[in-house]
Enzyme design. Structure first.
Site, mmCIF file in Angstrom:
data_model
loop_
_atom_site.group_PDB
_atom_site.id
_atom_site.type_symbol
_atom_site.label_atom_id
_atom_site.label_comp_id
_atom_site.label_asym_id
_atom_site.label_seq_id
_atom_site.Cartn_x
_atom_site.Cartn_y
_atom_site.Cartn_z
ATOM 1 N N ASP A 297 0.877 -1.164 0.000
ATOM 2 C CA ASP A 297 0.000 0.000 0.000
ATOM 3 C C ASP A 297 0.916 1.216 0.000
ATOM 4 O OD1 ASP A 297 -1.610 2.166 0.633
ATOM 5 O OD2 ASP A 297 -2.747 1.108 2.173
ATOM 6 N N TYR B 143 -8.159 14.567 -8.358
ATOM 7 C CA TYR B 143 -7.334 13.730 -9.237
ATOM 8 C C TYR B 143 -6.442 14.594 -10.128
ATOM 9 C CZ TYR B 143 -6.255 9.788 -12.357
ATOM 10 O OH TYR B 143 -5.622 8.812 -13.102
ATOM 11 N N ASN C 113 2.979 3.316 -10.692
ATOM 12 C CA ASN C 113 1.696 3.260 -11.372
ATOM 13 C C ASN C 113 0.508 3.467 -10.438
ATOM 14 O OD1 ASN C 113 -0.122 2.412 -13.675
ATOM 15 N ND2 ASN C 113 -0.560 0.775 -12.211
#
Length: 260
Positions: free
Chosen positions: A75, A168, A102
């Site tokens: 994580d 985002y 990624n």
């Protein structure tokens, strides 16, 4: 328009060791793991989803050999887990050559409705996670003294506005800025840091979190009239990871067919 034929491998990463985060499943991370193996690399893949990660490792190991594929749950919001991933690369292969950051998390919410928790979660995974892994990579590369490459996954949304995507977009713009600054520092010890910025790459997770109407709208913006296959993004990551991009650093490469 249909996707082009799958591009054959050319051993561009033969003998290289790579760490790839968020590599379980059918998205860009999974496609990158496969492409790296096809190009001759050894890989250590991480993902927060332990079961899917193990399944991915087993499938790739059966196809490419267990000596070339390893995994460790990671994580990227947890510094101890990030460090454990890089420690594992050292244990397995005596270090690493390429790191692909990624891991990322999206979501949709207008600013007037967005909670602190929604904002912070997206930034912690997408931007802070990339920071943690880049920091670990640069420390490893500097100590080894043999160069290396970092490739970050950004997004065209870091440049272009879209409703409901403030968290985002801010995170991905931050990844681009982090890439540029890290590249200047890493050049001192022969390490390159670049990023890819996809527009629309289709995979099962995206279908689950995005409405059909929005996907149709986004696809219509693409010059080719279709979304990218995850392996098309992975091909550009391979380019940035291999010697063909030896003079590139601090760059964000748009992998997009969107109209300007």
């Amino acid at each position: 328009m249909t996707a082009p034929a799958y591009v054959p491998a050319h051993d561009l990463l033969a003998g290289r060791t790579a760490v790839i985060t968020a590599a379980a499943g059918a998205g860009i991370g999974g496609a990158t793991a496969r492409r790296f193996l096809e190009e001759g690399a050894r890989i250590l893949i991480g993902d927060a989803h332990a079961r899917r990660l193990k399944e991915t490792e087993q499938a790739l190991a059966a196809e490419f050999g267990a000596d070339r594929v390893a995994s460790l749950p990671c994580d990227v919001t947890d510094e101890d887990q990030v460090q454990a991933l890089f420690d594992r690369a050292e244990e397995l292969h005596g270090g690493l050559d390429v790191v692909v950051n990624n891991a990322g998390l999206g979501g949709t919410a207008d600013l007037v409705d967005m909670t602190d928790a929604q904002w912070s979660r997206v930034l912690d995974v997408t931007l802070n996670g990339t920071f943690r892994c880049t920091r670990a990579a640069l420390r490893s590369f500097e100590a080894a003294g043999r160069g290396g490459v970092v490739v970050n996954n950004a997004s065209v949304i870091g440049w272009r506005a879209q409703r409901g995507q403030a968290h985002y977009a801010a995170a991905k713009a931050g990844v681009m800025a982090l890439t540029r600054c890290a590249a200047l520092e890493a050049a001192d010890f022969g390490v390159r840091v670049n990023a890819v910025a996809p527009s629309l790459a289709m995979h099962p997770h995206l279908v689950k979190v995005t409405s059909e109407e929005l996907l149709t709208e986004l696809t219509a913006r693409e010059a080719f009239g279709r979304y990218a296959e995850p392996w098309e993004i992975a091909n550009v990551i391979v380019f940035l990871a291999c010697g063909y991009s030896s003079y590139m650093t601090g760059e964000t490469v748009s992998v997009s067919s969107q109209h300007a």
